[in-house]
Design a protein around this motif. Structure first.
Motif, mmCIF file in Angstrom:
data_model
loop_
_atom_site.group_PDB
_atom_site.id
_atom_site.type_symbol
_atom_site.label_atom_id
_atom_site.label_comp_id
_atom_site.label_asym_id
_atom_site.label_seq_id
_atom_site.Cartn_x
_atom_site.Cartn_y
_atom_site.Cartn_z
ATOM 1 N N THR A 34 0.857 -1.169 0.000
ATOM 2 C CA THR A 34 0.000 0.000 0.000
ATOM 3 C C THR A 34 0.899 1.225 0.000
ATOM 4 O O THR A 34 1.878 1.297 0.750
ATOM 5 N N LYS A 35 0.570 2.160 -0.863
ATOM 6 C CA LYS A 35 1.356 3.390 -1.009
ATOM 7 C C LYS A 35 0.488 4.565 -0.554
ATOM 8 O O LYS A 35 -0.621 4.746 -1.058
ATOM 9 N N VAL A 36 0.986 5.314 0.413
ATOM 10 C CA VAL A 36 0.266 6.471 0.918
ATOM 11 C C VAL A 36 1.058 7.715 0.520
ATOM 12 O O VAL A 36 2.166 7.933 1.005
ATOM 13 N N THR A 94 5.871 9.987 0.677
ATOM 14 C CA THR A 94 5.247 8.704 0.363
ATOM 15 C C THR A 94 5.692 7.634 1.348
ATOM 16 O O THR A 94 6.890 7.494 1.613
ATOM 17 N N LEU A 100 -2.721 -1.774 4.951
ATOM 18 C CA LEU A 100 -3.474 -0.537 5.109
ATOM 19 C C LEU A 100 -4.128 -0.471 6.483
ATOM 20 O O LEU A 100 -4.100 0.571 7.135
ATOM 21 N N TYR A 103 -1.608 0.476 8.991
ATOM 22 C CA TYR A 103 -1.274 1.891 8.803
ATOM 23 C C TYR A 103 -2.327 2.758 9.499
ATOM 24 O O TYR A 103 -2.002 3.655 10.273
ATOM 25 N N GLN A 104 -3.592 2.469 9.217
ATOM 26 C CA GLN A 104 -4.674 3.251 9.810
ATOM 27 C C GLN A 104 -4.694 3.126 11.326
ATOM 28 O O GLN A 104 -4.927 4.117 12.039
ATOM 29 N N VAL A 130 -4.227 7.098 -1.312
ATOM 30 C CA VAL A 130 -3.840 5.760 -0.886
ATOM 31 C C VAL A 130 -4.066 4.844 -2.080
ATOM 32 O O VAL A 130 -5.154 4.839 -2.670
ATOM 33 N N SER A 131 -3.037 4.075 -2.443
ATOM 34 C CA SER A 131 -3.148 3.209 -3.604
ATOM 35 C C SER A 131 -2.411 1.897 -3.347
ATOM 36 O O SER A 131 -1.667 1.777 -2.381
#
Length: 135
Positions: A34-36, A94, A100, A103-104, A130-131
């Protein structure tokens, strides 16, 4: 003399091969992460302290992410993709994470501390994307 040249060529080949394998394994390792992206849009009158962002803010947030964080990067905007057009983003931070939901869970309880740090380096409201890394 020929022996030294031969040894040098072998060492150069080994170094190049190791570098190529490292680049390839890094690219493969990113797939599925996951990329933020935290993007700071350019606008007249907006400011951004890159030194603070690089040495204080991003390391602080990275610390909250713990072992879920694979890596992070910082980009400084330098130009638009279209000549004579304004810069779209002043900076982009990034984070590449494994999960994810983790992360959250890490960001949630630290959201106030993260937001309280914004005025120390910028007066820009960031845009967050977010991708999933697909390649």
């Amino acid at each position: 003399m020929k022996v030294k040249l031969f040894v040098s060529l072998i060492m150069l080949t080994i170094c190049f091969t190791a570098f190529a394998q490292e680049k390839q394994s890094t690219a493969v390792a990113e797939k599925g992460l996951t990329k933020v992206c935290v993007m700071y849009p350019f606008a007249e009158g907006k400011t951004f302290d890159m030194a603070y962002y690089e040495t204080k803010h991003m390391p602080m947030v990275a610390g909250f992410l713990g072992s879920n964080l694979v890596k992070y990067s910082i980009e400084k905007g330098i130009a638009s993709g279209i000549p004579n057009q304004p810069l779209p983003f002043m900076a982009i931070g990034t984070f590449y994470v494994k999960s994810l939901s983790e992360y959250q869970a890490a960001i949630g309880p630290n959201r106030d501390a993260i937001r309280a740090d914004f005025p120390k380096y910028t007066n820009i409201s960031p845009v967050i994307l977010v991708s999933e890394v697909v390649k």
